[in-house]
Enzyme design. Sequence first.
Site, PDB file in Angstrom:
ATOM      1  N   MET A  30       0.851  -1.194   0.000  1.00 38.28           N
ATOM      2  CA  MET A  30       0.000   0.000   0.000  1.00 38.28           C
ATOM      3  C   MET A  30       0.890   1.249   0.000  1.00 38.28           C
ATOM      4  SD  MET A  30      -3.419  -0.970   2.049  1.00 38.28           S
ATOM      5  CE  MET A  30      -2.837  -0.721   3.697  1.00 38.28           C
ATOM      6  N   LEU A  33       6.716   3.069   1.328  1.00 44.23           N
ATOM      7  CA  LEU A  33       7.664   1.950   1.389  1.00 44.23           C
ATOM      8  C   LEU A  33       8.784   2.204   2.395  1.00 44.23           C
ATOM      9  CD1 LEU A  33       7.991   1.184  -2.439  1.00 44.23           C
ATOM     10  CD2 LEU A  33       6.392   0.198  -0.777  1.00 44.23           C
ATOM     11  N   HIS A  37       9.454  -3.436   3.232  1.00 43.63           N
ATOM     12  CA  HIS A  37       9.038  -3.711   1.853  1.00 43.63           C
ATOM     13  C   HIS A  37      10.256  -4.021   0.979  1.00 43.63           C
ATOM     14  CE1 HIS A  37       5.733  -0.829   3.133  1.00 43.63           C
ATOM     15  NE2 HIS A  37       5.048  -1.889   2.751  1.00 43.63           N
ATOM     16  N   GLN A  61     -10.182  -2.509   3.027  1.00 39.41           N
ATOM     17  CA  GLN A  61      -9.627  -3.181   4.201  1.00 39.41           C
ATOM     18  C   GLN A  61      -9.521  -2.257   5.414  1.00 39.41           C
ATOM     19  OE1 GLN A  61      -5.816  -4.036   2.008  1.00 39.41           O
ATOM     20  NE2 GLN A  61      -4.907  -3.807   4.035  1.00 39.41           N
ATOM     21  N   GLY A 148       5.194  -9.903   4.529  1.00 39.36           N
ATOM     22  CA  GLY A 148       6.030  -9.796   5.730  1.00 39.36           C
ATOM     23  C   GLY A 148       5.365 -10.473   6.929  1.00 39.36           C
ATOM     24  N   LYS A 150       5.355  -9.511   9.877  1.00 40.68           N
ATOM     25  CA  LYS A 150       4.784  -8.587  10.873  1.00 40.68           C
ATOM     26  C   LYS A 150       3.262  -8.746  10.907  1.00 40.68           C
ATOM     27  CE  LYS A 150       4.189  -4.226  10.081  1.00 40.68           C
ATOM     28  NZ  LYS A 150       2.716  -4.107  10.163  1.00 40.68           N
ATOM     29  N   GLN A 154      -2.411 -11.943   8.551  1.00 38.62           N
ATOM     30  CA  GLN A 154      -2.630 -11.751   7.106  1.00 38.62           C
ATOM     31  C   GLN A 154      -1.969 -12.877   6.312  1.00 38.62           C
ATOM     32  OE1 GLN A 154      -2.678  -7.906   4.780  1.00 38.62           O
ATOM     33  NE2 GLN A 154      -0.545  -8.437   4.431  1.00 38.62           N
ATOM     34  N   SER A 186       7.026  -0.454   9.945  1.00 37.31           N
ATOM     35  CA  SER A 186       5.643  -0.361   9.482  1.00 37.31           C
ATOM     36  C   SER A 186       5.432   1.044   8.936  1.00 37.31           C
ATOM     37  CB  SER A 186       4.702  -0.576  10.673  1.00 37.31           C
ATOM     38  OG  SER A 186       3.409  -0.129  10.355  1.00 37.31           O
ATOM     39  N   SER A 187       4.581   1.144   7.926  1.00 38.70           N
ATOM     40  CA  SER A 187       4.290   2.481   7.383  1.00 38.70           C
ATOM     41  C   SER A 187       3.655   3.354   8.461  1.00 38.70           C
ATOM     42  CB  SER A 187       3.333   2.364   6.199  1.00 38.70           C
ATOM     43  OG  SER A 187       3.877   1.466   5.264  1.00 38.70           O
TER      44      SER A 187
END
Length: 280
Positions: A30, A33, A37, A61, A148, A150, A154, A186-187
């Site tokens: 998403m 990055l 990623h 989502q 990933g 994390k 998912q 994480s983003s």
Amino acid sequence: MHYQKNENDTLAQINVWKRNGFTVGFVPTMGALHEGHLSLIRKSKEENDKTVCSIFVNPTQFTEKSDFATYPKTLSSDINLLLKEGVDMLFNPAAKTIYPPDYKTKQYDLAGLDKNLEGHLRPGHFQGVCNVLDRLFKIVPADRAYFGQKDFQQTVVVFHLCKLLGIQTDVVVCPIIREENGLAMSSRNNRLTDELRKNAGFIFSSLIQLKQYFKQGNFKQGIDSFIKNISEHDGANLEYLKIVNMQSLQETDNYEQKSKIALTVVNYHGVRLLDNIRLD
Ligand code: PAF
């Protein structure tokens, strides 16, 4: 790098590569990055002749509209990173490409994997992830797709989805990449101030301590001290700590059992930070 927004052109290019005998790796993202990623991209480049990355902030989502609206968008710096990594194609569709006006949202039978943990706190989240991946895997029919660890739940959902839909793409799960202090990349970390980000290493150090307690068979002490460690940090609220089976995601209190993972979410000054550690 090919820059594609269109579904047919993307699929056509991938088919050309496949006809020419190239293997294709796919890293769905998403955007916003970061090194996490990039580690997926590097793994894909190692294992495939061509690597495709998608950037699409998937509205279906998000359970909170405001979370979607404020999700970090950094397309031009993302493109620079992809060029630097030598990615072969960026697929960056508009929302109407993924969800045309006649699109009918699907409900997948995820055997309950979408109901607990993140699924409980964010109802509909994994159905949204499955809707977008179903579309993306059709447009980018890669040999391998990279995710990933994390977002552990998912990854379990994606394995299930691929089996359910007969998707011919192998799912590859890559280790969590961490900042120097141990904070899982994480983003969403962009939403922390520099100072909070520097302090947020306590989540991972608490997980390591939990693992040590578990190794010694001190299960209750491990869980109690994890909860205490988190509560000692100003602005930190433990959303959950769950010890689950890695395949079924079912919570277990039989801590002797193999194949366990500790999953946690800590809300730190309003930012949800996910992390996990394998316990065997
Ligand atoms: O993990 C993510 O970034 C997203 O959930 C994914 C897999 C790209 C689907 O939108």
